[in-house]
Design an enzyme around this catalytic site. Structure first.
Site, PDB file in Angstrom:
ATOM      1  N   HIS A 198       0.850  -1.188   0.000  1.00 33.30           N
ATOM      2  CA  HIS A 198       0.000   0.000   0.000  1.00 33.30           C
ATOM      3  C   HIS A 198       0.880   1.230   0.000  1.00 33.30           C
ATOM      4  CE1 HIS A 198      -3.082   2.901   1.175  1.00 33.30           C
ATOM      5  NE2 HIS A 198      -3.928   2.014   0.683  1.00 33.30           N
ATOM      6  N   ASP A 257      -8.008  -5.304  -0.320  1.00 31.66           N
ATOM      7  CA  ASP A 257      -8.491  -6.143  -1.419  1.00 31.66           C
ATOM      8  C   ASP A 257      -8.122  -7.616  -1.272  1.00 31.66           C
ATOM      9  OD1 ASP A 257      -9.698  -4.050  -2.901  1.00 31.66           O
ATOM     10  OD2 ASP A 257      -7.714  -3.365  -3.506  1.00 31.66           O
TER      11      ASP A 257
END
Ligand code: CMC
Length: 423
Positions: free
Chosen positions: A306, A363
């Site tokens: 991320h 996700d």
């Protein structure tokens, strides 16, 4: 800490004020940099650039914390409804019982689609990816709601917000029905927001529909976890498109397109396809870990890493627990969950991932829940978009109310200098 930053350039010293956030974040205000020095900053991917001041969402990537308007994501996912969180994000305060009732009823009144819009959606090939359908249908909404929102009128703004909140679930549900070859099911005004959405998504022709409480609860949680995430790619897109004073639908349609990419919201589809491929290939997670680390191989471990989190993504923690719970409650054993857990375990112990602080993101596990609900993989990013709508609206509204200037970055030109055209 001092309240100024200094820059020395070609022997001259310049000073710039600091801006401090309520959580101690510090920004160097360089608004006058070019005027004072002639130079600009260069920051591809905006890794070090604060594009705005915002009071909506706070995240601490080092500690793995996420808050909407000061409330922790853990508490909201546990105790709130998606519509309450939408209200909180957009208007700044958690709604009272009367406020949320009014909001839901106003949204319900807007829960209808013009027949011509349904025809537009029908005209797409059945093979069309539902994110493309959704982006186009959101743009088409402009044609049916041509007047632009007067941002200085609270009432105008509110009407535009409830309109898009009402229409979006219908678009999402119809995108799924189209994909699965089922006829359009319109909204049912006797149901609440989430039940109505589930009915439009899942009901079968000629049978009564009763929403499964496990699915209702899991969807509520997933939508809350996706509702906002400060200045990510799609939200920045919404803000920058809106900064030209383009309307709310146009800005959101652009946000949907940005979300579609596999490095952003499209990762949830990519994760599931990756897990399926690994499982089909015999479940050899080590082989795929090696591919992910091999710089000559384009393969990346989707659902890992991320831009901001250098610790566990707090959303992934909640979703992982929910995935276990939902699969157990629905009585589903999905071997893909085992592959995911195997990959996570290896990655968390692997030096490559440890050094780069790569953790599972939002996700990584969400698709496993959607799959257990019987939702096709192409719909996963569409559901992300449904969850993100309140965040996009809140950020668009904040940007317009703050009267932010048009977003227009500079560049460092590296092309040909002036040359004659000899012909
Ligand atoms: N698998 C393998 N290596 C990775 C991965 C990954 N998933 N993510 C980052 N790296 C490596 C990357 O190769 C680089 O290594 P090196 O320093 O040796 O060159 C280092 O980690 C830093 O990566 P980066 O690409 O510079 O980091 P970024 O902040 O630009 O990208 C990211 C962040 C999310 C795009 C990236 O981690 C990624 O591509 N992840 C996979 C896609 C994904 O899951 N996206 C969903 C993000 S969360 C939800 C959302 O945004 O919608």
């Amino acid at each position: 800490m001092a309240d100024k930053a200094f820059l020395e350039l070609e022997g001259k010293r310049y000073e710039f004020p600091l801006v401090k956030g309520s959580e101690g974040e510090v920004g160097i205000d360089i608004k006058t940099l070019r005027a004072q020095t002639g130079a600009v900053t260069l920051d591809p991917g905006y890794k070090n650039t604060g594009a705005c001041q915002s009071s909506i969402t706070f995240l601490n990537g080092e500690k793995g914390e996420l808050r909407y308007r000061g409330y922790s994501i853990d508490e909201l996912a546990e105790k709130a409804s998606f519509l309450e969180v939408a209200y909180l994000l957009i208007f700044g305060e958690f709604p009272t019982a009367a406020q949320i009732q009014q909001f839901e009823s106003d949204i319900q009144k807007e829960s209808k689609l013009d027949d011509k819009l349904v025809q537009i959606i029908d005209s797409f090939p059945s093979s069309a990816h539902p994110m493309g359908v959704l982006a186009s249908a959101t743009s088409a909404l402009i044609a049916f709601n041509p007047s632009s929102v007067n941002v200085s009128s609270e009432e105008d703004m509110y009407n535009a917000i409830v309109k898009i909140m009402g229409k979006f679930p219908i678009l999402v549900a119809y995108a799924q029905r189209k994909l699965t070859g089922q006829p359009y099911v319109g909204p049912d005004a006797s149901l609440d927001y989430m039940q109505n959405f589930c009915k439009m998504m899942f009901s079968k022709e000629g049978t009564d529909y009763n929403a499964n409480p496990i699915i209702l609860d899991a969807l509520n949680k997933l939508l809350i976890l996706h509702a906002d995430h400060e200045q990510n790619c799609s939200t920045s897109t919404v803000r920058i498109v809106g900064s030209s004073h383009a309307g709310l639908y146009a800005s959101i349609s652009a946000g949907i397109s940005a979300l579609w990419g596999p490095l952003h919201g499209g990762a949830n589809q990519a994760v599931l396809e990756m897990l399926e491929a690994i499982e089909k290939d015999g479940g050899d997670t080590k082989k795929y870990m090696a591919k992910a680390k091999d710089k000559s191989d384009a393969f990346r471990l989707m659902g890992f890493g991320h831009r901001v989190y250098k610790n566990f993504d707090p959303r992934a923690k909640i979703i992982k627990v929910a995935a276990d719970q939902v699969l157990a409650d629905l009585g589903v054993h999905d071997p893909i969950l085992d592959v995911a857990k195997g990959l996570e375990k290896e990655a968390l112990e692997d030096q490559y991932f440890v050094d780069r602080k790569l953790y599972p993101n939002v996700d990584f596990y969400s698709g496993i829940i959607y799959r257990a609900m019987g939702i096709p993989v192409e719909m996963f990013t569409v559901l992300f978009a449904l969850g993100r709508i309140p965040g996009w609206i809140a950020q668009w509204r904040e940007m317009r109310l703050n009267n932010e200037p048009i977003g227009r970055p500079r560049q460092i030109f590296t092309g040909e200098t002036l040359r004659p055209l000899n012909r």
